[in-house]
Every structure is written in C-alpha cells, then in structure tokens.
Design an enzyme around this catalytic site. Structure first.
Site, PDB file in Angstrom:
ATOM      1  N   GLU A 207       0.781  -1.235   0.085  1.00 22.79           N
ATOM      2  CA  GLU A 207      -0.073  -0.102   0.038  1.00 22.79           C
ATOM      3  C   GLU A 207       0.925   1.174  -0.088  1.00 22.79           C
ATOM      4  O   GLU A 207       1.923   1.348   0.872  1.00 22.79           O
ATOM      5  CB  GLU A 207      -0.804  -0.014   1.284  1.00 22.79           C
ATOM      6  CG  GLU A 207      -2.226   0.422   0.883  1.00 22.79           C
ATOM      7  CD  GLU A 207      -2.996  -0.340   0.281  1.00 22.79           C
ATOM      8  OE1 GLU A 207      -3.413   0.140  -0.968  1.00 22.79           O
ATOM      9  OE2 GLU A 207      -3.717  -1.297   0.835  1.00 22.79           O
ATOM     10  N   HIS A 208       0.492   2.295  -0.881  1.00 23.72           N
ATOM     11  CA  HIS A 208       1.212   3.500  -0.946  1.00 23.72           C
ATOM     12  C   HIS A 208       2.797   3.398  -1.423  1.00 23.72           C
ATOM     13  O   HIS A 208       3.570   3.837  -1.119  1.00 23.72           O
ATOM     14  CB  HIS A 208       1.194   4.461   0.132  1.00 23.72           C
ATOM     15  CG  HIS A 208      -0.031   4.848   0.277  1.00 23.72           C
ATOM     16  ND1 HIS A 208      -0.446   6.082  -0.173  1.00 23.72           N
ATOM     17  CD2 HIS A 208      -1.152   4.317   1.316  1.00 23.72           C
ATOM     18  CE1 HIS A 208      -2.034   6.430   0.403  1.00 23.72           C
ATOM     19  NE2 HIS A 208      -2.334   5.380   1.106  1.00 23.72           N
TER      20      HIS A 208
ATOM     21  N   SER B 164     -14.035   4.658  -8.854  1.00 24.56           N
ATOM     22  CA  SER B 164     -13.417   5.633  -9.989  1.00 24.56           C
ATOM     23  C   SER B 164     -12.553   5.168 -11.012  1.00 24.56           C
ATOM     24  O   SER B 164     -12.866   5.102 -12.140  1.00 24.56           O
ATOM     25  CB  SER B 164     -12.927   7.033  -9.443  1.00 24.56           C
ATOM     26  OG  SER B 164     -12.196   6.739  -8.426  1.00 24.56           O
TER      27      SER B 164
ATOM     28  N   ASP C  87      -4.755   1.100  -9.126  1.00 25.71           N
ATOM     29  CA  ASP C  87      -6.060   0.610  -9.169  1.00 25.71           C
ATOM     30  C   ASP C  87      -6.681   0.286 -10.550  1.00 25.71           C
ATOM     31  O   ASP C  87      -7.390  -0.582 -11.100  1.00 25.71           O
ATOM     32  CB  ASP C  87      -6.936   2.008  -8.632  1.00 25.71           C
ATOM     33  CG  ASP C  87      -6.688   2.066  -7.276  1.00 25.71           C
ATOM     34  OD1 ASP C  87      -5.926   1.237  -6.664  1.00 25.71           O
ATOM     35  OD2 ASP C  87      -6.855   3.239  -6.753  1.00 25.71           O
TER      36      ASP C  87
HETATM   37  C1  GLA Z   1      -5.197   4.756  -3.971  1.00 22.80           C
HETATM   38  C2  GLA Z   1      -4.456   5.061  -5.368  1.00 22.80           C
HETATM   39  C3  GLA Z   1      -3.451   3.952  -5.637  1.00 22.80           C
HETATM   40  C4  GLA Z   1      -2.703   3.726  -4.263  1.00 22.80           C
HETATM   41  C5  GLA Z   1      -3.489   3.485  -3.251  1.00 22.80           C
HETATM   42  C6  GLA Z   1      -2.754   3.246  -2.041  1.00 22.80           C
HETATM   43  O1  GLA Z   1      -6.071   3.556  -4.198  1.00 22.80           O
HETATM   44  O2  GLA Z   1      -5.190   5.272  -6.432  1.00 22.80           O
HETATM   45  O3  GLA Z   1      -2.906   4.296  -6.762  1.00 22.80           O
HETATM   46  O4  GLA Z   1      -1.671   4.604  -4.278  1.00 22.80           O
HETATM   47  O5  GLA Z   1      -4.267   4.382  -3.020  1.00 22.80           O
HETATM   48  O6  GLA Z   1      -1.886   2.093  -1.903  1.00 22.80           O
END
Ligand code: GLA
Length: 389
Positions: A33-34, A130, A175
C-alpha cells in the site's frame, strides 16, 4: 444486471442502433500500500463487483450520460467540445477525463455517445469505483472507435493519466491496472517501476477474503493523499544526495537504515520507511503465498497495517477499531487497511469456519464503539475489464 440496464437505456435514450455493453471491476489490494508511486510492488486483485456500462455512438458531437446510481440527476448532457473538468459535471468528470486523455494521446473521437452506467461497488468504500469507471470508459472507447492497437495496459495508463491530470488526484497505477488486467482467482504481483507483472494464484482452500467497510470517508482524502506523495518525494530527494537510487522501491531495509539520516524531516523519514519496508514486505508476502505459507502472509498483512497506521499515518480510528477487533478473533489469518486510507475498508483473510463469527462479533462491537454499522463482503477474485456479449 445487463437486462435492467438495457431496459433503462431504451427508456431513456431509445432502443434503436448498435448498443454495446461493457464491465470493469473494482479491486482490493492484499498488500503493498502506497508503494505504487514510490517505485515499489503491489499485490491487488480484481473483484467480481464493478461498473457496468452501455454505450451507443451518436451522429453528432453530443455526449449524454446517465447513471442508474444517481438517477435523480437524470441525463447529463455535454459535448466533445466540452472536455474540461468542472464541479457541476459530478461523476461525469471520470468518463470525460478518459475521453480527454484519448484525444491527448492522438485518438480523435469522431462522434458523440449515449452512455449509461450502473455500479455495484459500495460508494466511497475505497474499492476503486472511480478507477473502474475510467477503465470501463477506456474499454468502451477502444471498442466503439475500433482503436485496436491499445492494450489493456494502455487503458490502465490512460485511466491513471486522466485521474492525475483531469481529476487532480495524483494516484499511482495500481487501481486502474487491477481493473484492466485482473484475472479470476489470481492477484497481480506488479512492479510499478517497470510495469512488469505476474499473476499469482490465490489458493485459499480453508479461508476466505473478507472486506469490511467502515462506512466512513474522511474529508480531504485526495489532498492528504497528495501530501503523502510529496513527503515521499522529498525523502527520496534527500536520499539521492547520498545514494544512487531512482525510487524508494530500489532500497532494501538495510540500505534504508544505513542512509535514513540523510532525510532531514522526521515526518518524511517515517513516510520513506513505510514505503521501503512495505515494498519488501510485499515481495516476501508473494513468496510466502507461493510457498503455501498463508500464516506468514497474514503476519505480513498485519505488519503492513501497523506501518500504515504509525509511519504512513493513513489509517483512522474506525479502521483501527476494525483491525484490532479482527486480530483478536480466532481463525483470522491477517487483517489490514486496504486502499488509499482515511476510512474505507479493511481486508482480512479468515478461515472458512470463522467467517460467521468474524461478521457477528465485529459487527456488534463496531456498532457499539462507533455508533453505526459496518458492512461485510465475502469476495471472489474476478477477471479484468471486458466487452460483454
Ligand atoms: C489509492 C490510489 C492507488 C494507491 C493506493 C494506496 O487507491 O489510487 O494508486 O496509491 O491508494 O496504495
């Protein structure tokens, strides 16, 4: 669903002509994540829920949009001459952004469209409604205008480009990539630095993936997200003064520990620590899954949560309550926040025979502590975006 959508399309726009239908899924990220805008790895999978769309080309340049989720808004009209973001365009900023991005890439859209959608991803849950709408729009445009050279990966990149440059959310590629490239029963091990990816079967004969929706979405999410991104970039710039790296994802834990003092600001140092350790955790977690060490995978998920809570600071009280409750329940292999954060959902791996108990106990205690209900989805991993026959 397709039948209801078609009936509505015929009612709203009339039933003549070549009406085509498409689907693009939402996603859940298992770990990583991130890390996607830090040159690291992610491990998301596409869900079987997502956004359905019907579309038909028009003779003129008009764009007509209708969402069955926002039927009170009725038909929202625009045109190909008006591909600019605006507050009053609401949800249509997402498909319009993708149309704009197609034109930016040199694909002239030669006619307007009637477009109708329905999504079954819970609103604001952080399961990428989205991104699914962006990838849906890309899939639709590619097909309607016969732009065959665009790959699904291109559609993911176009979706991200529109999100970054039309909708002002500086997201990474995860995503849109998951929505475009998902594969049934597999998670995608993606190196966001190279876009090299591998499908890893998620075989969990004794367990299920359970998503818990906190039903909170804190305000200013996209500005907090953009702040995290800037802090990570500041940390990287400081590190680059002392070590030759292109992204935080290039660093091992040992290299980070050896050079971390080069990062001036303590907040930025914490952000970078998360990005480096989370990337390494993701690599280890995928290996654990391949070796059938599901318990090990779960421990890494738990560690991911701690790091997102304490170092990256993207969790919130409600999500921490859900995760703390989950960790105490026998049969929970791992549990963590998933997605961008500041609310949204947790993802947990729960033994089959513990799922009912999980839902009952967390459901009750969350309501007592927070004052509103959580929602639970026992999910399947589905395929990526596609045209429906
Ligand atoms: C959101 C962003 C992704 C990613 C996540 C965290 O979903 O759209 O690109 O950075 O946060 O992992």
């Amino acid at each position: 669903m397709q039948k209801k959508l078609l009936e509505k399309f015929q009612e709203v726009y009339g039933g003549e002509g070549d009406i085509r239908s498409y689907f693009a899924p939402g996603r859940v990220n298992l770990i990583g994540e991130h890390t996607d805008y830090n040159g690291g790895h992610v491990f998301p999978c596409a869900l079987t829920i997502g956004t359905y769309g019907l579309a038909r080309k028009r003779e003129d340049n008009k764009l007509r949009f209708y969402s069955m989720n926002f039927s009170k808004l009725g038909v929202i009209e625009s045109s190909l001459e008006d591909l600019v973001p605006s507050e009053k365009a609401g949800w249509t900023n997402y498909p319009k952004g993708v149309m704009w991005a197609f034109e930016k890439r040199g694909y002239k859209l030669t006619s307007g469209m009637d477009f109708m959608i329905y999504g079954n991803i819970p609103n604001g849950s952080g399961l990428s409604s989205s991104a699914s709408l962006e990838v849906l729009t890309g899939t639709m445009l590619r097909d309607l205008f016969g732009i065959e050279e665009l790959t699904m990966q291109d559609l993911a990149l176009i979706g991200q480009y529109s999100e970054n440059n039309f909708n002002g959310m500086n997201c990474g590629i995860m995503d849109q990539f998951a929505s475009a490239m998902g594969k049934k029963d597999c998670a995608i091990f993606l190196d966001t630095n190279t876009l090299h990816y591998e499908y890893a079967p998620v075989k969990l004969p004794d367990a299920k993936i359970v998503i818990t929706n906190s039903k909170v979405k804190h305000s200013l999410v996209s500005s907090a997200y953009n702040d995290r991104r800037n802090e990570s970039e500041t940390a990287l710039k400081d590190l680059q003064k002392v070590i030759d790296v292109k992204t935080l994802g290039d660093l091992t834990e040992e290299q980070f520990e050896a050079h971390k003092d080069a990062i001036q600001d303590p907040i930025c140092r914490k952000r970078a620590k998360h990005a480096v350790y989370e990337n390494q955790r993701t690599i280890k977690a995928v290996q654990a899954l391949k070796d059938n060490k599901v318990e090990e995978f779960g421990k890494l998920m738990n560690a991911s949560h701690v790091s997102l809570r304490d170092d990256y600071e993207v969790s919130c009280e409600e999500i921490d309550i859900l995760v703390d409750l989950a960790w105490k329940i026998p049969g929970v292999i791992g549990s963590r926040i998933t997605g961008g954060g500041f609310g949204g959902c947790t993802v947990s791996i729960v033994k089959n025979d513990a799922v009912d108990n999980f839902i009952e106990i967390i459901g009750k205690q969350y309501k007592e502590k927070v004052g509103h209900e959580a929602e639970f989805y026992v999910v399947d991993i589905g395929d990526g975006a596609r045209k429906l026959s």
